[in-house]
Design a protein around this motif. Structure first.
Motif, short mmCIF file in Angstrom:
data_model
loop_
_atom_site.label_atom_id
_atom_site.label_comp_id
_atom_site.label_asym_id
_atom_site.label_seq_id
_atom_site.Cartn_x
_atom_site.Cartn_y
_atom_site.Cartn_z
N SER A 1 -5.41 9.61 0.28
CA SER A 1 -6.57 9.29 -0.55
C SER A 1 -6.85 7.80 -0.60
N ILE A 2 -8.13 7.44 -0.63
CA ILE A 2 -8.47 6.06 -0.95
C ILE A 2 -8.15 5.82 -2.42
N HIS A 3 -8.06 4.58 -2.82
CA HIS A 3 -7.84 4.21 -4.22
C HIS A 3 -8.54 2.89 -4.43
N SER A 4 -9.63 2.98 -5.14
CA SER A 4 -10.45 1.81 -5.41
C SER A 4 -11.18 2.09 -6.71
N GLY A 5 -11.81 1.08 -7.27
CA GLY A 5 -12.51 1.32 -8.51
C GLY A 5 -13.42 0.18 -8.90
N VAL A 6 -14.32 0.48 -9.83
CA VAL A 6 -15.24 -0.52 -10.35
C VAL A 6 -15.33 -0.32 -11.86
N GLY A 7 -15.24 -1.42 -12.60
CA GLY A 7 -15.28 -1.34 -14.04
C GLY A 7 -16.61 -1.81 -14.60
N THR A 8 -16.84 -1.48 -15.86
CA THR A 8 -18.05 -1.97 -16.53
C THR A 8 -17.87 -3.41 -16.99
N ARG A 9 -16.63 -3.92 -16.89
CA ARG A 9 -16.32 -5.34 -17.07
C ARG A 9 -14.93 -5.57 -16.48
N ALA A 10 -14.47 -6.80 -16.49
CA ALA A 10 -13.18 -7.13 -15.86
C ALA A 10 -12.03 -6.42 -16.59
N TYR A 11 -10.93 -6.21 -15.87
CA TYR A 11 -9.78 -5.46 -16.37
C TYR A 11 -8.57 -5.84 -15.51
N SER A 12 -7.44 -5.24 -15.79
CA SER A 12 -6.23 -5.43 -14.99
C SER A 12 -5.65 -4.06 -14.64
N PHE A 13 -4.79 -4.02 -13.64
CA PHE A 13 -4.09 -2.77 -13.36
C PHE A 13 -2.75 -3.06 -12.69
N ILE A 14 -1.81 -2.13 -12.93
CA ILE A 14 -0.53 -2.14 -12.24
C ILE A 14 -0.64 -1.19 -11.05
N TRP A 15 -0.30 -1.68 -9.87
CA TRP A 15 -0.21 -0.80 -8.71
C TRP A 15 1.27 -0.60 -8.39
N ALA A 16 1.59 0.63 -8.06
CA ALA A 16 2.98 0.98 -7.76
C ALA A 16 2.98 1.95 -6.60
N MET A 17 3.88 1.72 -5.63
CA MET A 17 3.92 2.53 -4.42
C MET A 17 5.33 3.00 -4.13
N ALA A 18 5.43 4.13 -3.44
CA ALA A 18 6.71 4.65 -2.97
C ALA A 18 6.48 5.38 -1.66
N GLY A 19 7.41 5.22 -0.74
CA GLY A 19 7.29 5.88 0.56
C GLY A 19 8.24 5.26 1.55
N GLU A 20 8.08 5.62 2.80
CA GLU A 20 9.05 5.19 3.81
C GLU A 20 8.79 3.79 4.34
N ASN A 21 7.63 3.22 4.08
CA ASN A 21 7.30 1.92 4.65
C ASN A 21 6.97 0.95 3.53
N GLN A 22 7.71 -0.17 3.45
CA GLN A 22 7.47 -1.16 2.41
C GLN A 22 6.64 -2.35 2.90
N ALA A 23 6.09 -2.27 4.10
CA ALA A 23 5.24 -3.35 4.59
C ALA A 23 3.92 -3.33 3.82
N PHE A 24 3.70 -4.32 2.97
CA PHE A 24 2.53 -4.34 2.10
C PHE A 24 1.23 -4.24 2.88
N SER A 25 1.20 -4.84 4.06
CA SER A 25 -0.04 -4.88 4.86
C SER A 25 -0.26 -3.61 5.68
N ASP A 26 0.64 -2.63 5.56
CA ASP A 26 0.50 -1.39 6.31
C ASP A 26 -0.57 -0.53 5.65
N MET A 27 -1.82 -0.78 6.02
CA MET A 27 -2.97 -0.09 5.43
C MET A 27 -3.92 0.35 6.51
N ASP A 28 -4.59 1.46 6.29
CA ASP A 28 -5.64 1.94 7.19
C ASP A 28 -6.96 1.73 6.50
N ALA A 29 -7.71 0.73 6.95
CA ALA A 29 -8.94 0.32 6.27
C ALA A 29 -10.02 1.39 6.35
N CYS A 30 -10.80 1.46 5.28
CA CYS A 30 -11.94 2.39 5.22
C CYS A 30 -13.18 1.59 4.84
#
Length: 271
Positions: A236-265
Protein backbone atom coordinates in the motif's frame (compact mmCIF):
# COMPACT_ATOMS: atom_id res chain seq x y z
CA UNK A 1 -5.41 -7.10 22.56
CA UNK A 2 -7.14 -6.15 19.32
CA UNK A 3 -6.05 -8.42 16.46
CA UNK A 4 -6.13 -7.25 12.83
CA UNK A 5 -5.76 -9.90 10.13
CA UNK A 6 -3.72 -9.24 7.01
CA UNK A 7 -5.61 -8.08 3.92
CA UNK A 8 -4.90 -8.62 0.22
CA UNK A 9 -5.09 -5.62 -2.12
CA UNK A 10 -7.98 -7.08 -4.12
CA UNK A 11 -9.93 -7.41 -0.87
CA UNK A 12 -9.26 -3.82 0.17
CA UNK A 13 -10.52 -2.56 -3.21
CA UNK A 14 -14.02 -3.84 -2.30
CA UNK A 15 -14.22 -2.39 1.22
CA UNK A 16 -16.57 0.30 2.43
CA UNK A 17 -15.33 3.24 4.49
CA UNK A 18 -16.37 1.57 7.76
CA UNK A 19 -14.62 -1.67 6.78
CA UNK A 20 -11.41 0.18 5.92
CA UNK A 21 -11.50 1.94 9.28
CA UNK A 22 -12.09 -1.31 11.16
CA UNK A 23 -9.14 -2.99 9.44
CA UNK A 24 -6.52 -0.23 9.24
CA UNK A 25 -7.34 2.64 11.64
CA UNK A 26 -6.52 2.46 15.36
CA UNK A 27 -8.62 5.20 16.89
CA UNK A 28 -7.91 4.51 20.58
CA UNK A 29 -4.12 4.21 20.80
CA UNK A 30 -4.08 6.12 24.09
CA UNK A 31 -6.47 5.41 26.96
CA UNK A 32 -5.73 7.31 30.17
CA UNK A 33 -4.22 5.09 32.84
CA UNK A 34 -3.93 2.06 30.57
CA UNK A 35 -1.75 0.26 28.04
CA UNK A 36 -3.53 -0.64 24.79
CA UNK A 37 -2.37 -3.24 22.25
CA UNK A 38 -3.16 -3.83 18.59
CA UNK A 39 -1.64 -6.85 16.83
CA UNK A 40 -1.35 -6.73 13.03
CA UNK A 41 -0.64 -9.85 11.00
CA UNK A 42 1.18 -7.61 8.51
CA UNK A 43 4.72 -8.54 9.59
CA UNK A 44 3.31 -9.50 13.03
CA UNK A 45 3.82 -6.08 14.55
CA UNK A 46 2.30 -4.80 17.77
CA UNK A 47 1.22 -1.17 18.09
CA UNK A 48 0.67 -0.03 21.67
CA UNK A 49 0.04 3.12 23.64
CA UNK A 50 0.83 3.76 27.31
CA UNK A 51 -0.75 6.79 28.99
CA UNK A 52 0.23 6.80 32.70
CA UNK A 53 -1.66 9.26 34.89
CA UNK A 54 -0.66 8.46 38.48
CA UNK A 55 1.44 5.50 39.50
CA UNK A 56 3.77 4.11 36.80
CA UNK A 57 2.14 1.70 34.36
CA UNK A 58 3.60 -1.79 34.13
CA UNK A 59 3.78 -3.14 30.59
CA UNK A 60 1.69 -6.32 30.59
CA UNK A 61 2.09 -9.32 28.30
CA UNK A 62 -1.04 -10.02 26.23
CA UNK A 63 -2.22 -13.58 26.77
CA UNK A 64 -2.53 -14.06 23.02
CA UNK A 65 1.28 -14.07 22.66
CA UNK A 66 1.65 -17.24 24.78
CA UNK A 67 4.97 -15.99 26.20
CA UNK A 68 6.04 -15.08 29.72
CA UNK A 69 7.12 -11.58 28.71
CA UNK A 70 6.36 -9.30 25.77
CA UNK A 71 10.04 -9.16 24.81
CA UNK A 72 10.82 -12.87 25.03
CA UNK A 73 10.85 -12.99 21.21
CA UNK A 74 10.42 -9.31 20.35
CA UNK A 75 12.02 -5.87 20.26
CA UNK A 76 10.36 -2.45 20.28
CA UNK A 77 10.87 1.21 19.77
CA UNK A 78 9.10 3.60 22.17
CA UNK A 79 8.63 7.29 21.32
CA UNK A 80 7.38 9.75 23.93
CA UNK A 81 4.95 12.36 22.56
CA UNK A 82 4.23 13.69 26.05
CA UNK A 83 6.38 15.56 28.53
CA UNK A 84 9.77 14.19 29.60
CA UNK A 85 9.28 11.05 31.68
CA UNK A 86 10.97 7.87 32.87
CA UNK A 87 10.78 4.39 31.36
CA UNK A 88 12.29 1.65 33.52
CA UNK A 89 13.61 -1.51 31.86
CA UNK A 90 14.90 -4.35 34.04
CA UNK A 91 15.46 -1.95 36.93
CA UNK A 92 17.36 0.66 34.87
CA UNK A 93 15.66 4.05 34.48
CA UNK A 94 15.81 6.01 31.23
CA UNK A 95 14.59 9.60 31.09
CA UNK A 96 12.90 9.87 27.69
CA UNK A 97 12.48 13.45 26.47
CA UNK A 98 9.60 14.74 24.39
CA UNK A 99 9.96 13.13 20.94
CA UNK A 100 12.82 11.01 22.21
CA UNK A 101 12.99 7.26 21.57
CA UNK A 102 13.92 4.26 23.66
CA UNK A 103 14.87 1.03 21.89
CA UNK A 104 14.03 -2.02 24.03
CA UNK A 105 15.81 -5.23 23.06
CA UNK A 106 14.77 -8.85 23.06
CA UNK A 107 14.98 -10.52 26.47
CA UNK A 108 13.84 -7.49 28.46
CA UNK A 109 11.31 -8.38 31.15
CA UNK A 110 10.13 -5.70 33.57
CA UNK A 111 9.10 -2.45 31.84
CA UNK A 112 7.23 0.48 33.43
CA UNK A 113 6.12 3.87 32.11
CA UNK A 114 5.85 6.95 34.32
CA UNK A 115 3.73 10.08 34.01
CA UNK A 116 3.64 12.64 32.48
CA UNK A 117 4.88 10.70 29.45
CA UNK A 118 2.68 9.55 26.59
CA UNK A 119 4.39 6.57 25.04
CA UNK A 120 3.87 5.04 21.60
CA UNK A 121 5.31 1.53 21.24
CA UNK A 122 5.98 -0.35 17.98
CA UNK A 123 7.17 -3.95 18.33
CA UNK A 124 8.26 -6.67 15.91
CA UNK A 125 9.77 -10.16 16.21
CA UNK A 126 13.53 -10.12 16.87
CA UNK A 127 16.17 -12.72 16.01
CA UNK A 128 18.84 -11.34 18.37
CA UNK A 129 19.16 -9.63 21.75
CA UNK A 130 20.44 -6.08 21.26
CA UNK A 131 21.08 -3.46 23.96
CA UNK A 132 18.36 -1.13 25.20
CA UNK A 133 19.34 2.33 23.95
CA UNK A 134 18.04 5.86 24.53
CA UNK A 135 17.99 8.30 21.61
CA UNK A 136 17.10 11.96 22.14
CA UNK A 137 15.50 14.05 19.42
CA UNK A 138 18.74 16.02 19.17
CA UNK A 139 20.62 12.76 18.40
CA UNK A 140 18.43 11.89 15.42
CA UNK A 141 19.64 11.91 11.83
CA UNK A 142 17.79 14.97 10.53
CA UNK A 143 16.60 15.42 6.94
CA UNK A 144 14.97 18.50 5.45
CA UNK A 145 12.53 17.45 2.73
CA UNK A 146 10.02 18.98 0.34
CA UNK A 147 9.32 22.51 -0.75
CA UNK A 148 6.97 25.27 0.37
CA UNK A 149 5.77 25.61 -3.22
CA UNK A 150 4.43 22.03 -3.11
CA UNK A 151 3.08 22.37 0.46
CA UNK A 152 5.25 19.52 1.76
CA UNK A 153 8.18 21.16 3.52
CA UNK A 154 8.98 18.91 6.47
CA UNK A 155 11.69 17.86 8.89
CA UNK A 156 12.24 14.10 9.16
CA UNK A 157 14.17 12.79 12.16
CA UNK A 158 15.42 9.21 11.98
CA UNK A 159 15.63 7.89 15.54
CA UNK A 160 15.92 4.13 14.93
CA UNK A 161 17.28 3.35 11.50
CA UNK A 162 20.18 1.60 9.80
CA UNK A 163 22.73 3.75 11.58
CA UNK A 164 23.94 4.29 15.13
CA UNK A 165 21.24 2.31 16.97
CA UNK A 166 21.15 -1.40 16.19
CA UNK A 167 17.80 -3.17 15.84
CA UNK A 168 16.71 -6.40 14.20
CA UNK A 169 13.76 -5.02 12.24
CA UNK A 170 12.25 -1.92 13.77
CA UNK A 171 12.87 1.49 12.20
CA UNK A 172 11.22 4.62 13.64
CA UNK A 173 11.27 8.36 13.43
CA UNK A 174 9.24 11.55 13.63
CA UNK A 175 8.26 13.82 10.74
CA UNK A 176 7.13 17.38 11.46
CA UNK A 177 5.32 19.44 8.83
CA UNK A 178 6.37 23.09 8.66
CA UNK A 179 3.70 25.80 9.04
CA UNK A 180 1.82 26.19 5.77
CA UNK A 181 2.69 22.67 4.60
CA UNK A 182 0.14 19.84 4.67
CA UNK A 183 1.38 16.97 2.46
CA UNK A 184 3.51 14.12 3.78
CA UNK A 185 5.38 11.51 1.75
CA UNK A 186 4.50 12.94 -1.63
CA UNK A 187 5.29 11.61 -4.15
CA UNK A 188 4.05 8.44 -2.52
CA UNK A 189 5.79 5.08 -2.53
CA UNK A 190 5.50 1.46 -1.46
CA UNK A 191 8.16 -0.88 -0.09
CA UNK A 192 7.38 -4.52 -0.69
CA UNK A 193 9.97 -5.69 1.84
CA UNK A 194 8.45 -4.06 4.92
CA UNK A 195 5.19 -2.71 6.33
CA UNK A 196 4.73 0.67 7.96
CA UNK A 197 2.48 2.34 10.52
CA UNK A 198 1.77 6.02 11.08
CA UNK A 199 0.74 7.69 14.33
CA UNK A 200 -0.57 11.19 13.64
CA UNK A 201 -0.21 13.68 16.49
CA UNK A 202 -0.16 17.44 17.10
CA UNK A 203 -3.33 17.50 14.99
CA UNK A 204 -5.61 20.34 16.14
CA UNK A 205 -9.03 19.41 17.51
CA UNK A 206 -10.77 21.01 14.55
CA UNK A 207 -8.33 19.57 11.99
CA UNK A 208 -7.99 16.19 10.30
CA UNK A 209 -5.52 14.34 8.07
CA UNK A 210 -6.73 12.61 4.91
CA UNK A 211 -4.51 9.50 4.80
CA UNK A 212 -4.15 7.89 1.38
CA UNK A 213 -3.75 4.12 1.17
CA UNK A 214 -4.29 1.21 -1.22
CA UNK A 215 -2.62 0.19 -4.45
CA UNK A 216 -1.38 3.13 -6.54
CA UNK A 217 -4.16 2.60 -9.10
CA UNK A 218 -6.82 1.68 -6.50
CA UNK A 219 -6.39 4.39 -3.88
CA UNK A 220 -8.58 4.69 -0.82
CA UNK A 221 -8.57 7.13 2.08
CA UNK A 222 -9.06 7.39 5.84
CA UNK A 223 -9.99 10.54 7.76
CA UNK A 224 -7.65 10.58 10.77
CA UNK A 225 -7.83 12.61 13.99
CA UNK A 226 -5.20 13.43 16.60
CA UNK A 227 -3.32 10.48 18.15
CA UNK A 228 -4.84 7.91 15.81
CA UNK A 229 -2.71 5.36 13.98
CA UNK A 230 -2.89 3.74 10.55
CA UNK A 231 -1.59 0.28 9.59
CA UNK A 232 -0.03 0.30 6.12
CA UNK A 233 0.62 -3.06 4.38
CA UNK A 234 3.76 -3.51 2.30
CA UNK A 235 1.80 -3.21 -0.98
CA UNK A 236 0.00 0.00 0.00
CA UNK A 237 0.99 3.60 -0.54
CA UNK A 238 1.05 5.74 2.61
CA UNK A 239 0.70 9.45 2.21
CA UNK A 240 -1.58 12.14 3.51
CA UNK A 241 -2.68 15.75 3.52
CA UNK A 242 -3.91 17.70 6.52
CA UNK A 243 -6.18 20.68 6.92
CA UNK A 244 -3.18 22.29 8.65
CA UNK A 245 0.34 21.30 9.70
CA UNK A 246 0.82 18.27 11.99
CA UNK A 247 3.40 15.65 12.98
CA UNK A 248 3.53 11.89 12.73
CA UNK A 249 5.58 8.92 13.89
CA UNK A 250 6.53 6.49 11.15
CA UNK A 251 7.50 2.98 12.13
CA UNK A 252 8.55 0.10 9.89
CA UNK A 253 9.31 -3.60 10.21
CA UNK A 254 10.47 -6.11 7.63
CA UNK A 255 13.45 -7.83 6.12
CA UNK A 256 15.15 -4.74 4.68
CA UNK A 257 16.30 -1.80 6.83
CA UNK A 258 17.61 0.31 3.95
CA UNK A 259 15.61 3.51 4.42
CA UNK A 260 15.90 4.42 0.73
CA UNK A 261 14.49 1.06 -0.41
CA UNK A 262 11.28 2.49 -1.86
CA UNK A 263 9.26 1.95 -5.03
CA UNK A 264 8.13 5.41 -6.12
CA UNK A 265 4.56 6.06 -7.22
CA UNK A 266 4.42 9.35 -9.15
CA UNK A 267 1.17 11.25 -8.61
CA UNK A 268 0.63 11.26 -12.39
CA UNK A 269 0.38 7.45 -12.30
CA UNK A 270 -2.00 7.22 -9.34
CA UNK A 271 -5.73 6.74 -9.64
Amino acid sequence: MDTRNACAPEHVATMSTSELRQRFLIDDVFVEGEVTFTYSHHDRVIIAGAAPTGEPLTLPTPAELHTDHLFDLREAGVINIGAEAVVTVNGISYTVPHRGCLYIGRGSQDVTFAAPGRFYLFSAPAHAALPTTLVGEDQANELELGEQETSNRRTLRQLLYNGDVASCQVMMGVTELHPGSMWNTMPAHTHDRRMEAYLYFDVADDARVVHLMGEPTQTRHLIVANEQAVISPNWSIHSGVGTRAYSFIWAMAGENQAFSDMDACPITDME
